[in-house]
Design a protein around this motif. Structure first.
Motif, short mmCIF file in Angstrom:
data_model
loop_
_atom_site.label_atom_id
_atom_site.label_comp_id
_atom_site.label_asym_id
_atom_site.label_seq_id
_atom_site.Cartn_x
_atom_site.Cartn_y
_atom_site.Cartn_z
N GLY A 82 5.82 -4.72 -3.04
CA GLY A 82 6.81 -3.67 -3.20
C GLY A 82 6.61 -2.54 -2.20
O GLY A 82 7.58 -1.99 -1.65
N MET A 83 5.34 -2.22 -1.92
CA MET A 83 5.05 -1.17 -0.95
C MET A 83 5.42 -1.62 0.46
O MET A 83 5.97 -0.85 1.25
CB MET A 83 3.57 -0.79 -1.01
CG MET A 83 3.16 -0.15 -2.34
SD MET A 83 1.39 0.20 -2.42
CE MET A 83 1.25 1.48 -1.16
N ILE A 84 5.13 -2.88 0.78
CA ILE A 84 5.49 -3.41 2.09
C ILE A 84 7.00 -3.38 2.27
O ILE A 84 7.52 -2.99 3.32
CB ILE A 84 4.97 -4.85 2.27
CG1 ILE A 84 3.44 -4.89 2.17
CG2 ILE A 84 5.42 -5.43 3.61
CD1 ILE A 84 2.87 -6.29 2.14
N ARG A 85 7.71 -3.77 1.23
CA ARG A 85 9.17 -3.80 1.30
C ARG A 85 9.75 -2.40 1.50
O ARG A 85 10.73 -2.23 2.24
CB ARG A 85 9.73 -4.44 0.02
CG ARG A 85 11.24 -4.55 0.02
CD ARG A 85 11.73 -5.67 -0.88
NE ARG A 85 11.19 -5.59 -2.23
CZ ARG A 85 11.42 -6.52 -3.17
NH1 ARG A 85 12.16 -7.58 -2.88
NH2 ARG A 85 10.91 -6.39 -4.37
N THR A 86 9.12 -1.41 0.88
CA THR A 86 9.57 -0.03 1.04
C THR A 86 9.31 0.48 2.46
O THR A 86 10.12 1.22 3.02
CB THR A 86 8.87 0.89 0.03
OG1 THR A 86 9.17 0.45 -1.29
CG2 THR A 86 9.30 2.33 0.19
N GLN A 87 8.20 0.07 3.04
CA GLN A 87 7.83 0.53 4.37
C GLN A 87 8.60 -0.19 5.48
O GLN A 87 8.73 0.33 6.59
CB GLN A 87 6.32 0.33 4.58
CG GLN A 87 5.48 1.21 3.66
CD GLN A 87 4.04 0.73 3.54
OE1 GLN A 87 3.72 -0.41 3.89
NE2 GLN A 87 3.17 1.60 3.02
N ALA A 88 9.11 -1.39 5.20
CA ALA A 88 9.87 -2.15 6.20
C ALA A 88 11.28 -1.59 6.34
O ALA A 88 11.74 -0.81 5.51
CB ALA A 88 9.92 -3.62 5.79
N LEU A 89 11.94 -1.99 7.41
CA LEU A 89 13.33 -1.58 7.60
C LEU A 89 14.21 -2.20 6.51
O LEU A 89 13.98 -3.35 6.11
CB LEU A 89 13.84 -2.04 8.96
CG LEU A 89 13.17 -1.43 10.21
CD1 LEU A 89 13.72 -2.10 11.46
CD2 LEU A 89 13.40 0.08 10.25
N PRO A 90 15.22 -1.50 6.03
CA PRO A 90 16.15 -2.08 5.07
C PRO A 90 16.86 -3.29 5.69
O PRO A 90 16.89 -3.44 6.91
CB PRO A 90 17.13 -0.94 4.79
CG PRO A 90 16.41 0.30 5.18
CD PRO A 90 15.54 -0.09 6.33
#
Length: 300
Positions: free
Chosen positions: A277-285
């Motif tokens: 979830g943290m990786i997904r938040t840090q990645a570009l939408p």
């Protein structure tokens, strides 16, 4: 259970770039020692022999009619070689087997894939949601056949052609997950470098990026890019995968967690899901990621 899952989940790891040996491609592959599919392959071989003898043909005569080598017929009858479904279809017709050989076509279609791939595919086919982060290569489910081939061709020590062909076939077979009903929810996060490293050459990479753009348009698929410039990055432990199933269970794995072994306990899975979830938040939408991929494609 965890031992084989560890092997299955470790390292996911036409195009005209290479051509496999016709005998290997048409006849199949040798059975892996200790493979649980071996008894089925042996049963198919015994049935082929019974049908051949009932038709009054010798191995060489059947080989000539089918267009294969006699040695290959003998190997299949001994249960040493996995026949392609197309072989069984043709043999069933020639030997008037009334569908008995054809009945094994689906079994042999699955048996063609390496054992670890078959088991991984079983998990992916059951999953209703997949969380997949890759930091070194494009994820296997997203790869084109030519990109897969290029990846296997750079392996050291070099792999034999028939091994490469079988691995590519297995990985390609896993991509049937995109056509499943009901469709699973698939979330992919790719490191920027995986979109830029020209594995196999620029044309291979171009086709791969075009494929990513096509897949990203599926309603059940999300593809995000993790920019190299990010200062905060929760994915420094390496690739991470979580597969969730309809019965509420799940299985996950990350190189840098739990000694790299697959985990199934709610507590361990929660750690992996939190990290994802943290990786997904840090990645570009997804929308910005698509624009990023289009820009990378425009530079080739």
């Amino acid at each position: 259970m965890l031992s084989w899952l560890s092997r299955a989940l470790y390292g996911y790891g036409d195009d005209g770039r290479w051509h496999v040996n016709d005998a290997v491609d048409e006849a199949g592959w040798d059975v892996e020692p200790g493979d649980e599919i071996e008894p089925v392959v042996q049963a198919v071989g015994r049935l082929l022999r019974v049908c051949r003898e009932a038709a009054g043909l010798r191995p060489g005569e059947l080989a000539e009619v089918l267009g294969y080598g006699e040695d290959l017929i003998r190997k299949i009858e001994r249960g040493q070689r996995i026949p392609r479904p197309e072989f069984l279809d043709k043999a069933d017709h020639v030997l008037h087997a009334n569908g008995h050989l054809r009945a094994f076509m689906e079994d042999m279609r699955r048996a063609r894939y390496p054992k670890k791939v078959r088991r991984l595919k079983e998990l992916e086919d059951r999953a209703v949601e997949m969380l997949l982060y890759s930091n070194h290569n494009i994820h296997g489910l997203l790869q084109t056949a030519e990109y897969m081939t290029a990846l296997y061709e750079v392996r050291q020590p070099p792999l034999a052609r028939d091994v490469i062909e079988r691995e590519v076939a297995g990985r390609t077979g896993r991509q049937s997950v995109f056509g499943r009903e009901p469709v699973p929810s698939l979330s992919f996060i790719q490191e920027q470098v995986t979109l830029e490293r020209p594995i196999g050459g620029k044309m291979v990479l171009r086709h791969q990026l075009e494929h990513l753009l096509e897949i990203s348009q599926l309603r059940n698929v999300s593809i995000q890019v993790m920019p190299t410039e990010r200062e905060d990055h929760a994915g420094m432990h390496g690739p991470l995968e979580v597969l969730k199933f309809a019965d509420g269970t799940a299985i996950g794995r990350s190189d840098g967690a739990f000694n790299g072994r697959p985990v199934e306990s709610p507590r361990d899975l929660r750690i992996l899901e939190l990290r994802y979830g943290m990786i997904r938040t840090q990645a570009l939408p997804p929308r910005e990621s698509r624009a990023f991929i289009e820009h990378a494609l425009g530079r080739l």
